[in-house]
Motif scaffolding. Structure first.
Motif: not given
Length: 305
Positions: A232-233, A13-14, A11, A236-237
């Protein structure tokens, strides 16, 4: 990482988390160069290791574990062979040119020099090796060297830009994320570059300029992890809204190179499953039927709308 993201294995984020970790991990080779490369005659080890590893590479099976170990040692030995040439060349250069006059120039000039060198050699580790050699012969000051390292952190992002230029949208998002990570982090540290140098030499008490420089690079990347990891979340969005795929593209296959065998097989499997789901969903719609399993996937009468 770009291949894994393109194939849907990772993903976004990862992948960004891996990028943050790799920024710190790449400093390990510079620690080895700073602590070992200049303290004794590295030629007595580098050339024999390169020769022995090269022989094992020629004589061993290319699919075997021994070949991979020999290949790693061969490359590692040539890292120090390259350092020998850089160090010798810098010492000879100092006989004709006094680079210490550049220390009076503003830090932004050294940042741009670091960016340019890294863009040319495509490796921030190589840039740091060159700067360590310049420090070793007292060609530049520690402050100037840290500014060059900052430029190298930005210049190294060019690799991802080139790798993702013709890739899928998700690859471009990862590349953009890495560029923003490094650029924002560098600018923040550049603003307080003088206090950071004072912290390393006076508070931490590192008097060896070589160790101080690699400590600075590690500190820089640790600061990047501390700054960006909690976000990070949402980051990522934000990146998900950048770059839009073309409607006529496949969902998974086009995101990975066929030469990357493992990610390509995963992408093919996912593409096939996606096709089967849509085929079954179309059949259900054609006969005006429903299925709880396909309803969960969004396949029901009128699903195409």
């Amino acid at each position: 990482v770009l291949s894994f993201v393109g194939a849907g294995i990772l993903q976004l984020e990862n992948a960004l988390g891996i990028m943050l970790g790799s920024n710190l991990g790449t400093t390990l080779s510079n620690w080895i160069v700073a602590t070992i490369g200049f303290n004794f005659n590295i030629e007595t080890i580098a050339y024999p290791v390169a020769g022995i590893a090269g022989m094992f590479m020629l004589l061993s099976n290319k699919e075997g574990t021994l070949y991979q170990w020999a290949k790693m040692l061969f490359g590692f030995a040539f890292l120090f062979v390259g350092l020998i040439f850089i160090k010798t060349g810098m010492q000879e250069l100092m006989k004709d040119i006094d680079l210490r006059q550049l220390n009076e120039q503003p830090a932004i000039l050294f940042l741009l020099i670091g960016l340019l060198i890294t863009v040319l050699v495509q490796s921030s580790s190589a840039t740091v090796a060159i700067v360590l050699s310049a420090l070793y012969v007292d060609a530049i000051s520690l402050f100037s060297a840290t500014a060059i390292v900052l430029g190298g952190e930005i210049g190294t992002t060019l690799k991802l830009i080139l790798a993702s230029a013709k890739g899928s949208a998700v690859k471009k998002r990862v590349a953009l994320g890495n560029i923003l990570f490094n650029t924002i982090n560098v600018l923040l540290i550049f603003i307080v570059l003088a206090p950071v140098n004072w912290f390393i030499t006076d508070i931490v008490g590192i008097k060896d300029n070589l160790i101080a420089l690699v400590f600075f690079q590690s500190l820089l990347n640790i600061a990047g992890i501390i700054i960006f990891y909690p976000f990070l979340k949402p980051f990522s969005r934000f990146l998900e809204k950048r770059f839009v795929n073309h409607e006529d593209e496949t969902l998974f296959i086009h995101k990975v190179k066929a030469s990357d065998t493992d990610p390509a097989l995963v992408a093919l499997e996912q593409e096939t499953a996606y096709l089967l789901y849509h085929t079954a969903g179309f059949a259900l719609e054609a006969f005006n039927k429903t299925s709880p399993f396909f309803e969960e996937l969004g396949f029901s009468p009128g699903f195409r709308s």
